[in-house]
Design a protein around this motif. Structure first.
Motif, PDB file in Angstrom:
ATOM      1  N   ALA A 205      89.445 -71.047 -31.210  1.00  0.00           N
ATOM      2  CA  ALA A 205      90.211 -72.267 -30.924  1.00  0.00           C
ATOM      3  C   ALA A 205      89.492 -73.103 -29.867  1.00  0.00           C
ATOM      4  CB  ALA A 205      91.606 -71.901 -30.446  1.00  0.00           C
ATOM      5  N   LEU A 206      88.898 -72.432 -28.887  1.00  0.00           N
ATOM      6  CA  LEU A 206      88.196 -73.160 -27.821  1.00  0.00           C
ATOM      7  C   LEU A 206      86.942 -73.840 -28.375  1.00  0.00           C
ATOM      8  CD1 LEU A 206      88.497 -70.609 -24.856  1.00  0.00           C
ATOM      9  CD2 LEU A 206      90.027 -72.484 -25.454  1.00  0.00           C
ATOM     10  N   LYS A 207      86.255 -73.135 -29.256  1.00  0.00           N
ATOM     11  CA  LYS A 207      85.057 -73.726 -29.882  1.00  0.00           C
ATOM     12  C   LYS A 207      85.434 -74.956 -30.706  1.00  0.00           C
ATOM     13  CE  LYS A 207      82.087 -69.642 -30.447  1.00  0.00           C
ATOM     14  NZ  LYS A 207      81.592 -68.680 -31.458  1.00  0.00           N
ATOM     15  N   GLU A 208      86.542 -74.832 -31.398  1.00  0.00           N
ATOM     16  CA  GLU A 208      86.998 -75.956 -32.224  1.00  0.00           C
ATOM     17  C   GLU A 208      87.296 -77.174 -31.351  1.00  0.00           C
ATOM     18  OE1 GLU A 208      90.410 -75.028 -34.728  1.00  0.00           O
ATOM     19  OE2 GLU A 208      90.735 -77.193 -34.944  1.00  0.00           O
ATOM     20  N   THR A 209      87.880 -76.915 -30.169  1.00  0.00           N
ATOM     21  CA  THR A 209      88.181 -78.018 -29.242  1.00  0.00           C
ATOM     22  C   THR A 209      86.898 -78.680 -28.754  1.00  0.00           C
ATOM     23  OG1 THR A 209      90.097 -76.728 -28.536  1.00  0.00           O
ATOM     24  CG2 THR A 209      89.510 -78.616 -27.173  1.00  0.00           C
ATOM     25  N   ILE A 210      85.890 -77.852 -28.485  1.00  0.00           N
ATOM     26  CA  ILE A 210      84.587 -78.397 -28.049  1.00  0.00           C
ATOM     27  C   ILE A 210      84.019 -79.313 -29.134  1.00  0.00           C
ATOM     28  CG2 ILE A 210      82.167 -77.770 -27.525  1.00  0.00           C
ATOM     29  CD1 ILE A 210      84.080 -76.968 -25.286  1.00  0.00           C
ATOM     30  N   ILE A 211      84.091 -78.852 -30.373  1.00  0.00           N
ATOM     31  CA  ILE A 211      83.551 -79.655 -31.483  1.00  0.00           C
ATOM     32  C   ILE A 211      84.346 -80.950 -31.647  1.00  0.00           C
ATOM     33  CG2 ILE A 211      83.238 -79.698 -34.012  1.00  0.00           C
ATOM     34  CD1 ILE A 211      82.527 -76.702 -33.788  1.00  0.00           C
ATOM     35  N   ARG A 212      85.663 -80.861 -31.458  1.00  0.00           N
ATOM     36  CA  ARG A 212      86.494 -82.074 -31.566  1.00  0.00           C
ATOM     37  C   ARG A 212      86.096 -83.105 -30.514  1.00  0.00           C
ATOM     38  NH1 ARG A 212      92.849 -80.739 -32.241  1.00  0.00           N
ATOM     39  NH2 ARG A 212      92.955 -83.019 -32.171  1.00  0.00           N
ATOM     40  N   LEU A 213      85.880 -82.618 -29.288  1.00  0.00           N
ATOM     41  CA  LEU A 213      85.473 -83.537 -28.210  1.00  0.00           C
ATOM     42  C   LEU A 213      84.139 -84.196 -28.541  1.00  0.00           C
ATOM     43  CD1 LEU A 213      86.391 -81.565 -24.952  1.00  0.00           C
ATOM     44  CD2 LEU A 213      87.099 -83.891 -25.456  1.00  0.00           C
ATOM     45  N   LYS A 214      83.208 -83.387 -28.966  1.00  0.00           N
ATOM     46  CA  LYS A 214      81.866 -83.901 -29.275  1.00  0.00           C
ATOM     47  C   LYS A 214      81.916 -84.901 -30.446  1.00  0.00           C
ATOM     48  CE  LYS A 214      77.336 -83.944 -30.065  1.00  0.00           C
ATOM     49  NZ  LYS A 214      76.468 -84.824 -29.309  1.00  0.00           N
ATOM     50  N   THR A 215      82.699 -84.563 -31.471  1.00  0.00           N
ATOM     51  CA  THR A 215      82.763 -85.420 -32.656  1.00  0.00           C
ATOM     52  C   THR A 215      83.445 -86.747 -32.334  1.00  0.00           C
ATOM     53  OG1 THR A 215      82.977 -83.409 -33.957  1.00  0.00           O
ATOM     54  CG2 THR A 215      83.447 -85.468 -35.093  1.00  0.00           C
TER      55      THR A 215
ATOM     56  N   GLN B 289      75.027 -75.732 -26.726  1.00  0.00           N
ATOM     57  CA  GLN B 289      74.414 -75.911 -28.057  1.00  0.00           C
ATOM     58  C   GLN B 289      74.980 -77.145 -28.755  1.00  0.00           C
ATOM     59  OE1 GLN B 289      75.385 -71.954 -29.534  1.00  0.00           O
ATOM     60  NE2 GLN B 289      73.217 -71.442 -29.670  1.00  0.00           N
ATOM     61  N   VAL B 290      76.294 -77.296 -28.669  1.00  0.00           N
ATOM     62  CA  VAL B 290      76.944 -78.445 -29.327  1.00  0.00           C
ATOM     63  C   VAL B 290      76.441 -79.752 -28.723  1.00  0.00           C
ATOM     64  CG1 VAL B 290      79.154 -79.648 -29.666  1.00  0.00           C
ATOM     65  CG2 VAL B 290      79.010 -77.187 -30.025  1.00  0.00           C
ATOM     66  N   LEU B 291      76.406 -79.787 -27.394  1.00  0.00           N
ATOM     67  CA  LEU B 291      75.988 -81.034 -26.738  1.00  0.00           C
ATOM     68  C   LEU B 291      74.492 -81.306 -26.918  1.00  0.00           C
ATOM     69  CD1 LEU B 291      78.159 -80.971 -23.479  1.00  0.00           C
ATOM     70  CD2 LEU B 291      78.481 -82.359 -25.522  1.00  0.00           C
ATOM     71  N   ALA B 292      73.743 -80.260 -27.192  1.00  0.00           N
ATOM     72  CA  ALA B 292      72.306 -80.449 -27.449  1.00  0.00           C
ATOM     73  C   ALA B 292      72.063 -80.893 -28.892  1.00  0.00           C
ATOM     74  CB  ALA B 292      71.559 -79.151 -27.166  1.00  0.00           C
ATOM     75  N   GLY B 293      73.147 -80.976 -29.653  1.00  0.00           N
ATOM     76  CA  GLY B 293      73.021 -81.463 -31.027  1.00  0.00           C
ATOM     77  C   GLY B 293      72.639 -80.394 -32.030  1.00  0.00           C
ATOM     78  N   GLU B 294      72.713 -79.136 -31.625  1.00  0.00           N
ATOM     79  CA  GLU B 294      72.394 -78.054 -32.570  1.00  0.00           C
ATOM     80  C   GLU B 294      73.509 -77.937 -33.598  1.00  0.00           C
ATOM     81  OE1 GLU B 294      71.436 -74.356 -30.647  1.00  0.00           O
ATOM     82  OE2 GLU B 294      70.258 -75.379 -29.117  1.00  0.00           O
ATOM     83  N   ASN B 295      73.130 -77.585 -34.794  1.00  0.00           N
ATOM     84  CA  ASN B 295      74.120 -77.477 -35.862  1.00  0.00           C
ATOM     85  C   ASN B 295      74.817 -76.117 -35.760  1.00  0.00           C
ATOM     86  OD1 ASN B 295      75.653 -77.896 -38.081  1.00  0.00           O
ATOM     87  ND2 ASN B 295      73.966 -77.907 -39.553  1.00  0.00           N
ATOM     88  N   VAL B 296      75.878 -76.103 -34.972  1.00  0.00           N
ATOM     89  CA  VAL B 296      76.535 -74.820 -34.691  1.00  0.00           C
ATOM     90  C   VAL B 296      77.652 -74.504 -35.682  1.00  0.00           C
ATOM     91  CG1 VAL B 296      76.030 -74.734 -32.240  1.00  0.00           C
ATOM     92  CG2 VAL B 296      78.017 -76.004 -33.064  1.00  0.00           C
ATOM     93  N   GLU B 297      78.117 -75.538 -36.393  1.00  0.00           N
ATOM     94  CA  GLU B 297      79.282 -75.325 -37.256  1.00  0.00           C
ATOM     95  C   GLU B 297      79.014 -74.253 -38.317  1.00  0.00           C
ATOM     96  OE1 GLU B 297      81.784 -79.041 -38.091  1.00  0.00           O
ATOM     97  OE2 GLU B 297      79.874 -79.795 -37.353  1.00  0.00           O
ATOM     98  N   LYS B 298      77.779 -74.220 -38.819  1.00  0.00           N
ATOM     99  CA  LYS B 298      77.436 -73.220 -39.830  1.00  0.00           C
ATOM    100  C   LYS B 298      77.427 -71.806 -39.234  1.00  0.00           C
ATOM    101  CE  LYS B 298      74.639 -76.186 -42.774  1.00  0.00           C
ATOM    102  NZ  LYS B 298      73.269 -76.542 -43.167  1.00  0.00           N
ATOM    103  N   ASP B 299      77.055 -71.760 -37.937  1.00  0.00           N
ATOM    104  CA  ASP B 299      76.916 -70.453 -37.302  1.00  0.00           C
ATOM    105  C   ASP B 299      78.242 -69.892 -36.786  1.00  0.00           C
ATOM    106  OD1 ASP B 299      74.276 -70.781 -37.759  1.00  0.00           O
ATOM    107  OD2 ASP B 299      73.854 -71.588 -35.773  1.00  0.00           O
TER     108      ASP B 299
END
Lengths: 184, 168
Positions: free
Chosen positions: B42-52, B22-32
């Motif tokens: 913590a793992l999700k946060e790491t994914i978002i950090r990599l993507k950002t 979802q993150v790599l597809a550009g979906e706005n997951v942070e709200k969800d």
């Protein structure tokens, strides 16, 4: 590696064969297909200012050693191996110059040159690159395949010759290890 | 996807994989992203950090063209350079290995230890010659033939050790 296939549908392997016969147009086609992937893979592991240089070295190595590509594996697999080798060479050269792997000087230089706006992103990249560099190779690889190359998990499973569940498990452990490195 | 808590690692694997897609597809997951209080957060946060941090591909068409020209120029220059003979490549290879080898402190210590050991062995071997040469002949001038042999042997031993260390 994922590709940006252009107008022609000639296979990678055929183009590689043509490059071996001195056809530079074939090289240009392969370059256009694979540049984004190679560049992206390199930028996850190499300091900002050296990304282009290392990427160029990968493609020069393609020109020089495409004759050794026998077609026993996919061209993309061969290119991935070549890219990893060039990145490893880059770090060996840098270690000989006694530059520390932990805080790349070129990354810091880039950070100083950039504006305040992008400085945070640059700092974050340095931190992440350092954490990625500390990962075991199989963890680093699965992260690069998903993030840098953009492969789906079922494609990664094929590349790694695993089932998709095992690949997702490996990915979770890799991210967990990365998280630990970031916390240290 | 975040409404269910992962029950076991297998669930976490799947949830993280789905979240990454979802993150790599550009979906706005942070709200969800509902905090579940598990490792998954913590793992999700790491994914978002990599993507950002790395975001999208930064290469422009102009960059690609410029790099292509540079690659071909660099390749053609490398083709013009005279090819090195195989023995020179071999020597360079040895040289680079030697540099890497020497750069390691542990191995430097090994060299030092081996050198000291070699010197001790030379002294031990040479000792009987020195001891046997202690006959008192006060009027004798110059060196005894036995002493000359010991000195020559000593010099040869030192040169051998030096050459051996250089070769290593």
């Amino acid at each position: 590696m994922t590709t940006n296939k252009g107008s022609n549908d000639i296979s990678d392997e055929k183009l590689a064969h043509q490059i071996g016969q001195g056809n530079l147009n074939a090289f240009t086609s392969l370059y256009e297909r694979y540049l984004p992937t190679v560049y992206n893979r390199v930028r996850y592991v190499v300091p900002e200012q050296d990304i282009e240089d290392v990427t160029q070295e990968v493609f020069i190595a393609v020109l020089e050693s495409v004759g050794t590509f026998r077609g026993e594996s996919h061209f993309s697999t061969w290119l991935r191996t070549l890219t990893n080798r060039k990145v490893a060479e880059y770090y060996r050269r840098r270690n000989r110059r006694h530059e520390t792997r932990q805080v790349p000087i070129s990354d810091v230089e880039t950070m100083l040159q950039t504006g305040q706006k992008t400085r945070q992103i640059m700092e974050e990249r340095i931190t992440l690159r350092r954490a990625i560099a500390l990962l075991p190779e199989h963890y680093r690889e699965v992260i690069l395949l998903r993030f840098a190359e953009g492969l789906r998990f079922n494609q990664i499973a094929e590349v790694l010759d695993q089932n998709p569940d095992a690949t997702k498990s490996l990915f979770r452990r890799a991210i967990s290890a990365l998280r630990n490195n970031l916390d240290q | 996807m975040n409404k269910m808590l992962p029950q076991e690692p297998f669930d976490t694997d799947k949830l993280l994989a789905k979240f990454t897609n979802q993150v790599l597809a550009g979906e706005n997951v942070e709200k969800d992203t509902t905090k579940t209080g598990t490792d998954l957060d913590a793992l999700k946060e790491t994914i978002i950090r990599l993507k950002t941090a790395f975001g999208e591909d930064e290469l422009t068409g102009e960059d690609a063209v410029r790099m292509h020209k540079q690659i071909l120029a660099r390749y053609q220059n490398s083709q013009k350079e005279p090819s090195q003979s195989s023995w020179r490549k071999w020597l360079q290879n040895i040289g680079s290995k030697q540099t890497e080898w020497r750069s390691t402190r542990k191995r430097q210590n090994t060299i030092l230890a081996v050198s000291l050991l070699a010197i001790i062995i030379i002294i031990l071997i040479g000792m009987p010659f020195f001891l046997s040469n202690t006959s008192s002949l006060p009027a004798s001038a110059g060196l005894q033939p036995q002493s000359i042999t010991v000195i020559i042997l000593g010099i040869l031993a030192i040169i051998s050790v030096w050459l051996w260390l250089r070769h290593k």
